[in-house]
Design an enzyme around this catalytic site. Structure first.
Site, PDB file in Angstrom:
ATOM      1  N   HIS A  79      -2.596 -50.596 -13.175  1.00  0.00           N
ATOM      2  CA  HIS A  79      -2.506 -49.193 -13.588  1.00  0.00           C
ATOM      3  C   HIS A  79      -1.254 -48.526 -13.002  1.00  0.00           C
ATOM      4  O   HIS A  79      -0.431 -47.976 -13.735  1.00  0.00           O
ATOM      5  CB  HIS A  79      -3.778 -48.476 -13.116  1.00  0.00           C
ATOM      6  CG  HIS A  79      -3.835 -47.020 -13.470  1.00  0.00           C
ATOM      7  ND1 HIS A  79      -4.623 -46.542 -14.489  1.00  0.00           N
ATOM      8  CD2 HIS A  79      -3.209 -45.937 -12.951  1.00  0.00           C
ATOM      9  CE1 HIS A  79      -4.477 -45.222 -14.576  1.00  0.00           C
ATOM     10  NE2 HIS A  79      -3.621 -44.833 -13.651  1.00  0.00           N
ATOM     11  N   GLU A  80      -1.118 -48.600 -11.689  1.00  0.00           N
ATOM     12  CA  GLU A  80       0.011 -47.918 -11.027  1.00  0.00           C
ATOM     13  C   GLU A  80       1.341 -48.551 -11.444  1.00  0.00           C
ATOM     14  O   GLU A  80       2.350 -47.863 -11.563  1.00  0.00           O
ATOM     15  CB  GLU A  80      -0.150 -47.927  -9.504  1.00  0.00           C
ATOM     16  CG  GLU A  80      -1.405 -47.207  -8.985  1.00  0.00           C
ATOM     17  CD  GLU A  80      -1.594 -45.794  -9.529  1.00  0.00           C
ATOM     18  OE1 GLU A  80      -0.603 -45.155  -9.933  1.00  0.00           O
ATOM     19  OE2 GLU A  80      -2.756 -45.336  -9.576  1.00  0.00           O
ATOM     20  N   HIS A 136       6.996 -47.315 -16.523  1.00  0.00           N
ATOM     21  CA  HIS A 136       7.270 -46.160 -17.402  1.00  0.00           C
ATOM     22  C   HIS A 136       8.342 -45.279 -16.762  1.00  0.00           C
ATOM     23  O   HIS A 136       9.322 -44.906 -17.403  1.00  0.00           O
ATOM     24  CB  HIS A 136       5.960 -45.388 -17.596  1.00  0.00           C
ATOM     25  CG  HIS A 136       6.035 -44.296 -18.637  1.00  0.00           C
ATOM     26  ND1 HIS A 136       5.023 -43.382 -18.802  1.00  0.00           N
ATOM     27  CD2 HIS A 136       6.984 -43.966 -19.538  1.00  0.00           C
ATOM     28  CE1 HIS A 136       5.344 -42.554 -19.784  1.00  0.00           C
ATOM     29  NE2 HIS A 136       6.533 -42.887 -20.238  1.00  0.00           N
TER      30      HIS A 136
HETATM   31 ZN    ZN Z   1      -2.728 -42.864 -13.585  1.00  0.00          ZN
END
Ligand code: ZN
Length: 601
Positions: free
Chosen positions: A391-392, A398
């Protein structure tokens, strides 16, 4: 005798498991020098006030100077907050953090002229200025400021409203103080005889207890306290709703919803489509709840039985190194360019891995435009942490793309888009684990993890969004938002969402009393749209749809260079239409069936 697990001191953590912040500022002395420079720049910034509308060149200079100042402050803020987060007991960095907060307030006050001054330029003349080659890259920036022009009042009235900000925020402040400080909860005992004082955090843990009596006690005691204050909570929530309705009305919006969405450049159809599609797919949630009752082998399923895991945590140990390997293998599907940035993050010292005394809890991805993306973790050797790393790292990559492909002006991304990148990675990890894990216990755990995330993010947040909109609409039509009125609707809505397989315990009708997000003005729907969009994109990528990866990378590179819905359109999703949601529900249905089959064996 009890042995208490003692966390290591910050100084005891091996340096290769800590982040290297000398890459942001080589030393504290450099931070302090940069801080002084930013203070000086801030003192000078007022000189450009009043000059912006003079010419294309003065407009460009004004914007550039303000953004340059923000950029300096972002770097200072990133350094101070990460230093502070790694050990919040360190007074040296507490002081840095406090200094930066003061500087940010001063910078915000000193640069408050920017938007009103741009808005004060006559629209025709601004169009003319924008044609100047000097401002070629600034058109979207100016458009973001002026697009809602017809909803912005003259400067005098806007400043009156701004000055009343503190007063208007009072309902939310009172809610926070009541909820976080003044409510006192009784003690409850867990299945091991351990006594706890209830709190929101302990409540969540106790609802995962395998012992139904523990869950029942936690639930009834918790809501007994909230129920006792339901009239006060109704008053704070009603105050917040009235504020939103009032501000929407004076800004000539048809509703609070229209204002909240317009300010984030989101079309109202995105919200409406979400509510419609989720309501058309509630049968899947009902099936899931029925499965829950069968697996837990309970005569009746109550609202306090919805969080206990259906499948025991597999006792495999996932060290940080194993986790990095799994995440890298899963994300390899994105191709070499994406993967090279994951490797950079994993091999450089950009992750603060271990827990230590004084470190903030949880996990995040941070950094700033002028630094690498950094990650803070509190590592535990389990599968949930492998998901956190995926997730991180989704946020970090990004950020990397956005910061490298966009100028500072567009070098960040809006919240509406942020969680799509991180949850796409979670979805890809799920696909990867289901493809590679053969142990039925691990597979069942992964499926359950996915279904529970989906339930908590898509169904639950949409239920909140629907409630939030109903109370705003009702208040706008003159309905008094009493505790009984809101509980009556909430209880019915809850029964509608979870269906006949669960007992709609009367206490759940008071759930609205304790949800902090209801004070965040139409925020929650983004969790649901984000998760569903991520589910759709992950499917496109793992099934190797033509151009899927190129389109996805373009989304990661876009930052704020375009409006969020246009960026998603280019990534392959029209978020005003229901197709992406239908695809997400199809995946949910498929995994629900897989889990049913696995659990029968
Ligand atoms: Zn998040």
């Amino acid at each position: 005798m009890k042995t208490v697990k003692q966390l290591p001191l910050r100084s005891e953590i091996p340096s290769d498991l800590t982040w290297d912040l000398t890459l942001v500022f080589p030393s504290d002395a450099d931070f302090e020098a940069a801080f002084k420079q930013a203070e000086l720049a801030n003192q000078k910034i007022k000189q450009i006030a009043g000059t912006l509308g003079q010419s294309a060149s003065s407009l460009k200079t004004g914007i550039d100077q303000v953004l340059a100042l923000y950029r300096q402050v972002d770097k200072l803020s990133a350094y101070a907050s990460m230093k502070n987060d790694q050990d919040t007991t360190n007074s040296h960095y507490q002081a840095y953090q406090a200094q930066v907060e003061t500087l940010i307030a001063a910078v915000n006050a000193a640069t408050a002229f920017l938007e009103p001054e741009i808005l004060a330029i006559a629209p025709q003349y601004l169009k003319q200025l924008e044609q100047d080659p000097l401002l070629q890259d600034y058109q979207h920036f100016l458009d973001m400021i002026t697009i809602n022009r017809r909803h912005i009042l003259d400067q005098e009235r806007e400043s009156l409203l701004a000055a009343a900000g503190d007063v208007l925020d009072n309902s939310s402040n009172i809610f926070n103080i009541l909820d976080n400080s003044d409510l006192k909860f009784p003690n409850v005992t867990d299945e091991n005889g351990q006594e706890y004082q209830l709190s929101a955090g302990i409540y969540d843990t106790l609802l995962e207890s395998p012992d139904v009596t523990v869950r029942y006690q936690a639930f009834t005691n918790f809501y007994q306290v909230y129920g006792q204050f339901k009239n006060t909570f109704a008053a704070t929530l009603a105050g917040e709703v009235k504020k939103n309705n009032y501000l929407a009305q004076v800004h000539h919006y048809d509703s609070a919803k229209d204002q909240a969405l317009a300010e984030n450049y989101i079309a109202p159809q995105v919200y409406d489509t979400l509510i419609t599609e989720v309501n058309q797919h509630l049968d899947l949630l009902h099936q899931y709840v029925a499965l829950r009752r069968r697996v837990l082998n309970l005569p009746q399923l109550h609202m306090y039985d919805l969080y206990v895991p259906l499948v025991a945590k597999p006792d495999c140990d996932y060290t940080f190194n194993t986790a990095k390997e799994i995440v890298q293998n899963a994300l390899a599907v994105f191709g070499t360019d994406y993967l090279s940035h994951v490797e950079e993050i994993f091999t450089g010292r950009y992750i603060d891995v271990m827990e230590n005394q004084g470190k903030v809890s949880g996990a995040y991805s941070g950094g700033c435009y002028d630094s690498a993306p950094y990650e803070l973790l509190n590592w535990q050797n389990n599968l949930d942490n492998v998901y956190t790393l995926a997730h991180e790292t989704g946020h970090s990559v990004h950020s990397w793309y956005t910061r490298h492909y966009q100028p500072y002006m567009y070098g960040d991304y809006p919240i509406f888009l942020a969680e799509i990148a991180s949850t796409t990675n979670e979805n890809i990890l799920t696909e990867y684990l289901l493809q590679t894990q053969t142990d039925p216990k691990v597979r069942a755990y992964v499926l359950n993890y996915y279904l529970d995330s989906f339930k908590g993010t898509v169904y639950r947040q949409t239920q909140f969004a629907q409630f939030e909109h109903y109370i705003h609409q009702s208040a706008a039509q003159g309905q008094a938002l009493t505790a009984d009125f809101m509980s009556d609707y909430y209880g019915k809505l809850n029964a509608h969402y979870y269906g006949p397989a669960v007992i709609n315990d009367p206490q759940i009708a008071w759930e609205w009393t304790r949800i902090p997000h209801f004070y965040m003005d139409y925020y929650v729907y983004q969790y649901a749209t984000g998760f569903a969009a991520a589910s759709y994109l992950a499917k496109q990528i793992v099934t190797q749809q033509p151009q899927a990866i190129t389109k996805y990378l373009n989304y990661l590179k876009a930052g704020n260079s375009n409006y969020p819905l246009n960026i998603m359109q280019e990534a392959g999703i029209d978020m005003t239409k229901g197709e992406y949601l239908k695809t997400a529900f199809a995946t949910f249905a498929q995994r629900l069936n897989e889990l049913k089959t696995l659990l029968k064996q």
